[in-house]
Design a protein around this motif. Structure first.
Motif, PDB file in Angstrom:
ATOM      1  N   ASP A 184       3.837  -2.426 -11.817  1.00 41.54           N
ATOM      2  CA  ASP A 184       3.686  -2.122 -10.395  1.00 41.54           C
ATOM      3  C   ASP A 184       2.438  -1.294 -10.136  1.00 41.54           C
ATOM      4  O   ASP A 184       1.775  -1.447  -9.105  1.00 41.54           O
ATOM      5  CB  ASP A 184       4.916  -1.369  -9.878  1.00 41.54           C
ATOM      6  CG  ASP A 184       6.090  -2.296  -9.634  1.00 41.54           C
ATOM      7  OD1 ASP A 184       5.887  -3.526  -9.670  1.00 41.54           O
ATOM      8  OD2 ASP A 184       7.202  -1.795  -9.417  1.00 41.54           O
ATOM      9  N   GLU A 185       2.107  -0.397 -11.080  1.00 41.54           N
ATOM     10  CA  GLU A 185       0.955   0.481 -10.884  1.00 41.54           C
ATOM     11  C   GLU A 185      -0.335  -0.320 -10.796  1.00 41.54           C
ATOM     12  O   GLU A 185      -1.171  -0.094  -9.917  1.00 41.54           O
ATOM     13  CB  GLU A 185       0.881   1.499 -12.026  1.00 41.54           C
ATOM     14  CG  GLU A 185      -0.354   2.371 -12.041  1.00 41.54           C
ATOM     15  CD  GLU A 185      -0.519   3.224 -10.792  1.00 41.54           C
ATOM     16  OE1 GLU A 185      -1.654   3.634 -10.495  1.00 41.54           O
ATOM     17  OE2 GLU A 185       0.494   3.480 -10.095  1.00 41.54           O
ATOM     18  N   ARG A 216      -0.393  -2.333  -7.607  1.00 38.05           N
ATOM     19  CA  ARG A 216      -0.698  -1.451  -6.465  1.00 38.05           C
ATOM     20  C   ARG A 216      -2.204  -1.244  -6.346  1.00 38.05           C
ATOM     21  O   ARG A 216      -2.787  -1.376  -5.265  1.00 38.05           O
ATOM     22  CB  ARG A 216      -0.003  -0.103  -6.661  1.00 38.05           C
ATOM     23  CG  ARG A 216      -0.319   0.938  -5.589  1.00 38.05           C
ATOM     24  CD  ARG A 216       0.266   2.282  -5.952  1.00 38.05           C
ATOM     25  NE  ARG A 216      -0.443   2.927  -7.039  1.00 38.05           N
ATOM     26  CZ  ARG A 216      -1.509   3.712  -6.891  1.00 38.05           C
ATOM     27  NH1 ARG A 216      -1.994   3.941  -5.687  1.00 38.05           N
ATOM     28  NH2 ARG A 216      -2.094   4.263  -7.927  1.00 38.05           N
ATOM     29  N   ARG A 217      -2.852  -0.889  -7.448  1.00 40.13           N
ATOM     30  CA  ARG A 217      -4.296  -0.656  -7.424  1.00 40.13           C
ATOM     31  C   ARG A 217      -5.050  -1.901  -6.960  1.00 40.13           C
ATOM     32  O   ARG A 217      -5.986  -1.821  -6.153  1.00 40.13           O
ATOM     33  CB  ARG A 217      -4.789  -0.260  -8.824  1.00 40.13           C
ATOM     34  CG  ARG A 217      -4.505   1.169  -9.234  1.00 40.13           C
ATOM     35  CD  ARG A 217      -5.315   1.470 -10.480  1.00 40.13           C
ATOM     36  NE  ARG A 217      -5.075   2.795 -11.019  1.00 40.13           N
ATOM     37  CZ  ARG A 217      -5.749   3.302 -12.043  1.00 40.13           C
ATOM     38  NH1 ARG A 217      -6.699   2.576 -12.620  1.00 40.13           N
ATOM     39  NH2 ARG A 217      -5.495   4.511 -12.485  1.00 40.13           N
ATOM     40  N   PHE A 259       7.100  -2.653  -3.712  1.00 39.02           N
ATOM     41  CA  PHE A 259       6.813  -1.477  -4.522  1.00 39.02           C
ATOM     42  C   PHE A 259       7.851  -0.386  -4.274  1.00 39.02           C
ATOM     43  O   PHE A 259       8.773  -0.549  -3.468  1.00 39.02           O
ATOM     44  CB  PHE A 259       5.411  -0.932  -4.207  1.00 39.02           C
ATOM     45  CG  PHE A 259       4.287  -1.854  -4.577  1.00 39.02           C
ATOM     46  CD1 PHE A 259       3.853  -1.942  -5.895  1.00 39.02           C
ATOM     47  CD2 PHE A 259       3.668  -2.644  -3.632  1.00 39.02           C
ATOM     48  CE1 PHE A 259       2.821  -2.803  -6.253  1.00 39.02           C
ATOM     49  CE2 PHE A 259       2.632  -3.497  -3.963  1.00 39.02           C
ATOM     50  CZ  PHE A 259       2.206  -3.567  -5.286  1.00 39.02           C
ATOM     51  N   THR A 305       4.704   4.051  -2.678  1.00 37.10           N
ATOM     52  CA  THR A 305       3.602   3.098  -2.642  1.00 37.10           C
ATOM     53  C   THR A 305       3.706   2.206  -1.419  1.00 37.10           C
ATOM     54  O   THR A 305       2.709   1.895  -0.770  1.00 37.10           O
ATOM     55  CB  THR A 305       3.601   2.251  -3.926  1.00 37.10           C
ATOM     56  OG1 THR A 305       3.436   3.115  -5.041  1.00 37.10           O
ATOM     57  CG2 THR A 305       2.487   1.233  -3.902  1.00 37.10           C
ATOM     58  N   SER A 306       4.918   1.778  -1.083  1.00 33.80           N
ATOM     59  CA  SER A 306       5.113   0.931   0.093  1.00 33.80           C
ATOM     60  C   SER A 306       4.652   1.642   1.360  1.00 33.80           C
ATOM     61  O   SER A 306       4.099   1.026   2.268  1.00 33.80           O
ATOM     62  CB  SER A 306       6.586   0.533   0.223  1.00 33.80           C
ATOM     63  OG  SER A 306       6.960  -0.294  -0.840  1.00 33.80           O
ATOM     64  N   ILE A 316       0.901   1.401   1.591  1.00 40.63           N
ATOM     65  CA  ILE A 316       0.495   0.055   1.980  1.00 40.63           C
ATOM     66  C   ILE A 316       0.844  -0.207   3.439  1.00 40.63           C
ATOM     67  O   ILE A 316       0.080  -0.853   4.175  1.00 40.63           O
ATOM     68  CB  ILE A 316       1.134  -0.980   1.033  1.00 40.63           C
ATOM     69  CG1 ILE A 316       0.460  -0.867  -0.342  1.00 40.63           C
ATOM     70  CG2 ILE A 316       1.013  -2.384   1.581  1.00 40.63           C
ATOM     71  CD1 ILE A 316       1.053  -1.727  -1.411  1.00 40.63           C
TER      72      ILE A 316
END
Length: 719
Positions: free
Chosen positions: A535-536, A539-540, A571, A575-576, A579
């Motif tokens: 996920d990391e 995300r990036r 995510f 993180t969500s 975004i």
């Protein structure tokens, strides 16, 4: 039965049926948005209608544990209920047993610990989730020989009454899971377990109906009465039932034999595996106690027992007894006693190491599940046992980073590096020190302090030159600081160390972005999103890809919005939220670019920002954005209220006063000339100008615009 190619909810495409049983039909499917495989299970009829009436579905959708598949979705289509979960690669243990027959005690003990962690997690949820069907077929062995517990019975979280009517897996289900004594007898007959005449359902029912009388099966069957079994069957499952089923599964993995369907015929594990440790054997025997009251009462109790398995060995117990006696003699036998105690210290040292390692592993699982506070407490408690071990310091730093506490992570990381309480002696400790530098570097990276991030990555590489991720992130920092050529060279080194395809695309995207080659960057980053294993990294890649679209201009807004919309719900919450904030910003820009749809996009942007604000994601920029959108949609009073909240929360910042001045100008513009009064606007401007001057900043074009407006008002005689 669903056919290959069937599309569910316009998201999941059925590939093939991969199994069926009492729980329903299971399909392998393709998640079109995430571009990954998932498992779709058609749920039993009994759960239909419950999903909309109960809130427990949300509990299951929030399940996140390394030993459990993630629940993506619950679908109700044409009266059928489907669950969508992670597709776990590998083979189920029932298939592996056919090839390997049985497994070593060391490997099975490790698997048991990890599965107990999963049960501890499930049983701790509110409401508790009962798996109800633990058996080798529902444990996946991954390609790296790790385990994952699959196919937990979602219906048992929705409907407590279903706990009295769940299916049975002969040999693995405990007595209470059978519907009644007659159904138990039916399973014995189906198993063809006896040479004597079988017991009929009618005979069992008639016998079981006798008040307080012993229910006797044919003496040639087992030679024992069945009264105890008849009293236990039909109680319904709970957490203790999962404990039994896991014990029966472990029994099979160690012995190569499925437990007998007749509970009285189960051979004690010590007879089949004489070399098994006393402690592990005692735990399995307790797990498989026929009376639920005699078992571990839930996964947490079981996990504790496994973590303290050494305490059940007679060698350890004898040591404890001898040590108590030794204390009585120590005054008169100091020299001899000291020699004896030295052996005790050695054993206690081993005990400390085992407990320390298990605490660290448990903390890692808690972090992966998002339970950061509990993980932090466990790490600090572990450090009390072995304060000189470096791993607790590394994990605590990682915990802070995973929480998004980047400033605290930087402060703590610098402190443990400058004032070390740990000892770095071997290669393992040196690698852990490299990880500390690496985590600290990432904390700097998240704050966009790329200079310090790069310095940390270089230090990490100095400690461990075999970790390709160190080189990957060092290459990214080199690209971000304008040294793309060096980044390409560092990427080559990372590739030789085995850097994954997803990371290679990510670095190539960063390098192209740094050179202003945004379309090329987008192509690389979209490949990274599709191939991402974590996920990391995903995300990036998503965030940078969105930034590249933004640099390319308004004509790419639709692509940017589509990317962020697809990523928004895939995510963790934190993180969500980030975004969602980017998506709201994209909607606001789309509103300006597409005047025909501006009202619609402004509302979409405002809805996203308000949702984030109500969830506690209330940064200053967030509050300012909400106020601007209120003003854009002509809700001036709501904009005023938000800006007043900003002045309360950030009294020394000029920006809320600047925004209030613009708002007041807008408010006066809507009035007839004779009714306009710009005195309040001037007060806001004076406050903003004074605070702005204190910052020493002269690059805010909006402040210059506001100053020009004030001069025009003076010239026009309004002030």
């Amino acid at each position: 039965m669903l056919q290959p190619g069937t599309r569910l909810n316009n998201t999941y495409t059925v590939v093939e049926a991969i199994g069926s049983g009492g729980g329903g039909i299971v399909y392998k499917a393709y998640h079109e948005r995430l571009q990954t495989y998932v498992v779709v299970k058609q749920v039993k009829d009994r759960v239909k209608g419950i999903l909309d009436a109960r809130g427990e579905a949300d509990v299951l959708k929030n399940i996140k544990h390394t030993r459990l598949p993630r629940v993506y979705d619950f679908l109700e289509i044409d009266g059928e209920i489907f669950t969508v979960m992670d597709f776990i690669p590998g083979e189920s243990l029932d298939k592996v047993l056919l090839k390997e027959y049985k497994f070593s005690q060391k490997e099975v003990f490790t698997w048991t610990l990890r599965l107990a962690e999963a049960l501890s997690y499930l049983h701790s949820l509110n409401p508790p989730v009962i798996h109800s069907d633990i058996k080798p077929a529902n444990v996946m062995l991954t390609p790296d020989r790790d385990v994952c517990l699959i196919d937990f019975n979602v219906s048992l979280a929705f409907d407590q009454e279903m706990r009295m009517s769940t299916g049975v897996s002969s040999g693995y289900s405990p007595p209470e899971q059978y519907r009644d004594f007659s159904s138990y007898c039916k399973y014995l007959n189906q198993a063809n377990f006896y040479n004597a005449p079988t017991v009929t359902m009618r005979e069992a029912d008639e016998t079981a109906a006798l008040n307080d009388e012993t229910v006797i099966m044919d003496q040639s069957i087992s030679g024992q009465t069945e009264s105890s079994i008849s009293q236990m069957v039909g109680r319904g499952v709970d957490e203790r039932s999962d404990v039994y089923s896991l014990g029966a599964t472990v029994y099979h993995l160690l012995t190569g034999r499925k437990p007998a369907a007749d509970f009285d015929e189960i051979t004690p594990i010590r007879e089949l595996v004489p070399e098994i440790s006393e402690g592990f054997a005692a735990i399995i025997e307790k797990m498989m106690s026929l009376e639920p009251e005699n078992r571990y009462q839930n996964g947490t109790e079981l996990l504790y027992a496994l973590e303290h398995v050494y305490e059940l060995d007679s060698e350890y117990q004898n040591y404890c007894k001898k040590n108590r006696f030794r204390k009585l003699l120590i005054a008169g036998m100091f020299v001899a006693g000291a020699a004896m105690i030295a052996g005790g210290f050695l054993l206690m040292g081993q005990e400390n190491r085992v407990a320390y390692n298990r605490s660290i592993e448990k903390a890692q699982s808690l972090m992966e599940a998002g339970e950061f506070e509990a993980a932090g407490n466990l790490i600090q408690n572990a450090r009390l046992r072995l304060p000189e071990d470096i791993h607790s310091y590394k994990e605590e730093l990682l915990c802070l980073f995973s929480m998004g506490e980047y400033e605290k992570a930087v402060s703590y990381g610098k402190d443990i590096l400058n004032n070390p309480s740990y000892i770095v002696e071997g290669e393992e400790e040196q690698a852990a020190l490299g990880d500390i530098f690496y985590i600290l570097g990432n904390a700097y990276f998240e704050q966009e302090d790329y200079t310090n991030a790069g310095a940390c990555f270089e230090q990490a590489i100095a400690q461990n030159q075999k970790n390709c991720l160190y080189f990957r992130d060092d290459a990214i920092v080199q690209a971000k600081t304008g040294n793309a050529d060096a980044g390409e060279q560092t990427l080559e080194t990372a590739i030789t160390l085995g850097l994954g395809e997803d990371s290679i695309y990510m670095v190539q995207g960063e390098i192209a972005f740094s050179r202003g080659q945004y379309e090329e960057a987008v192509n690389h980053l979209k490949e990274s999103v599709q191939a991402a294993q974590t996920d990391e990294l995903r995300r990036r890649a998503v965030i940078l890809c969105a930034q590249a679209y933004k640099r390319m201009g308004d004509e790419w807004l639709a692509d940017e919005i589509k990317l962020l919309e697809e990523a928004e719900n895939t995510f963790t919450l934190q993180t969500s939220m980030h975004i969602s904030e980017m998506l709201a910003d994209a909607y606001a820009r789309k509103a300006k670019a597409d005047t025909g749809q501006s009202e619609n996009y402004y509302e979409m942007a405002l809805a996203r920002f308000k949702d984030l604000y109500e969830k506690g994601y209330s940064t200053e920029q967030m509050m300012e954005n909400i106020a601007i959108l209120y003003q854009q949609t002509d809700r001036l009073d709501e904009a005023q209220s938000m800006l007043n909240d900003m002045t309360d929360k950030y009294p020394a910042d000029y920006k809320p006063y600047k925004r209030l001045a613009f708002l007041e100008a807008d408010r006066q513009q809507k009035k007839e000339n004779i009714n306009r009064d710009y005195s309040q606007m001037k007060k806001y401007y004076d406050q903003a100008a004074a605070l702005y001057e204190e910052t020493g900043n002269d690059g805010d074009t909006e402040m210059q615009m506001l100053e020009n407006m004030m001069q025009d008002l003076k010239k026009g005689g309004w002030l």
